[in-house]
Design an enzyme around this catalytic site. Sequence first.
Site, PDB file in Angstrom:
ATOM      1  N   LYS A  17      14.763   0.236   4.581  1.00  0.00           N
ATOM      2  CA  LYS A  17      14.162   0.714   3.332  1.00  0.00           C
ATOM      3  C   LYS A  17      14.254   2.223   3.189  1.00  0.00           C
ATOM      4  CE  LYS A  17      12.024   1.089  -0.504  1.00  0.00           C
ATOM      5  NZ  LYS A  17      10.654   0.647  -0.803  1.00  0.00           N
ATOM      6  N   THR A  61       6.112   0.680   2.164  1.00  0.00           N
ATOM      7  CA  THR A  61       7.148   1.479   2.810  1.00  0.00           C
ATOM      8  C   THR A  61       6.450   2.499   3.696  1.00  0.00           C
ATOM      9  OG1 THR A  61       8.675   1.219   0.956  1.00  0.00           O
ATOM     10  CG2 THR A  61       9.091   3.042   2.465  1.00  0.00           C
ATOM     11  N   LEU A 101       0.822  -1.206   0.000  1.00  0.00           N
ATOM     12  CA  LEU A 101       0.000   0.000   0.000  1.00  0.00           C
ATOM     13  C   LEU A 101       0.863   1.266   0.000  1.00  0.00           C
ATOM     14  CD1 LEU A 101      -2.548  -1.361   2.616  1.00  0.00           C
ATOM     15  CD2 LEU A 101      -2.889  -1.164   0.142  1.00  0.00           C
ATOM     16  N   PRO A 102       0.276   2.425  -0.347  1.00  0.00           N
ATOM     17  CA  PRO A 102       1.086   3.621  -0.578  1.00  0.00           C
ATOM     18  C   PRO A 102       1.728   4.266   0.647  1.00  0.00           C
ATOM     19  CG  PRO A 102      -1.013   3.769  -1.755  1.00  0.00           C
ATOM     20  CD  PRO A 102      -1.112   2.605  -0.820  1.00  0.00           C
TER      21      PRO A 102
END
Length: 328
Positions: free
Chosen positions: A200, A125, A93-94
């Site tokens: 990340k 992320t 998901l965003p």
Amino acid sequence: MFRACISLRRGQTTVHRRTFVVSHATYSPDVGFIGLGQMGFRMAQNLVKNGKSVIAYDIAPESVNNLVKEGAIAAANPQEVAASKAPVIITMLPSSPHVRSCYLEGEKSLSAGLQPGQLFIDASTIDPAVAREIQAKLAELGATGIDAPVSGGIVGAQNATLTFMVGGTTEGFESAKPVLELMGKNIVYCGAAGNGQVVKIANNLVLGISMIGVSEAMNLGVKLGMDPKVLAGVLNTSTARCWSSDTYNPVPGVIPGVPSSNDYNGGFGVDLMAKDLSLAVGAAHAIKEPLPLGGSALQLYNMLSSKGLGGKDFSSVYKFLSEAAKKE
């Protein structure tokens, strides 16, 4: 219960979205997948290609329908994905608010349909603190969660060569590894909950900055008369070599098949890069660590977004720089 549909046409079986209902008491899919964007769709495709039965949900029905055509099953919401009793559920998901909502908020969330013993893999992320919050809540409900953000871009998602950076328990990591290996080639255990997100955002901090550096250098060289392919060839065999140049070069025509050669369509959007850099800048601010290049890079990507490039691939920073002088 979830819905699938079979219609017969000229002796062939075609899967559509709805017709009959299959009881979870008699059938459970192998994997649930939520979030079929540029990355998630390709990741889910690889699961289907490897023989996994997948139940999928996305807010865009067209994305779900496209995956159903390849053999997946459509779900109406995240709750239905969890209630399918799929032992593994992946989310892509965003941003942090999307992930928190999907997992924890309302009667259509994953937690509303959660089955004890399920493994939840969040490949989004997001803020490391949110990842830790969600994993703690899942543990309270009798499930296991890990954060497993990815690196490798659309090419990596397409070719199942992604790197997964995993945070969570070692047991969760070992349980997730066989599924992750169907979508990536480097599965790295980074430590406790949230640590995958830490790695990340550090990786994308480097990526966002390096793309600006490559774009500035390529723009300068081209404006001074260099052939971009020759210039890129030298950079890619010299000390300037990096992924932003040798795999994802921002100059149109240098590398076929990458977003810069497709008018910067597809790929990893400017707005998503700005989001990731804002996570890095926010984390640095929280612990009072300096991030001078990261802060400057975030400002530049925000500037691109304000100029209408937010939906274009982040390598469009080259386009922005190369056209800046023309507009003065």
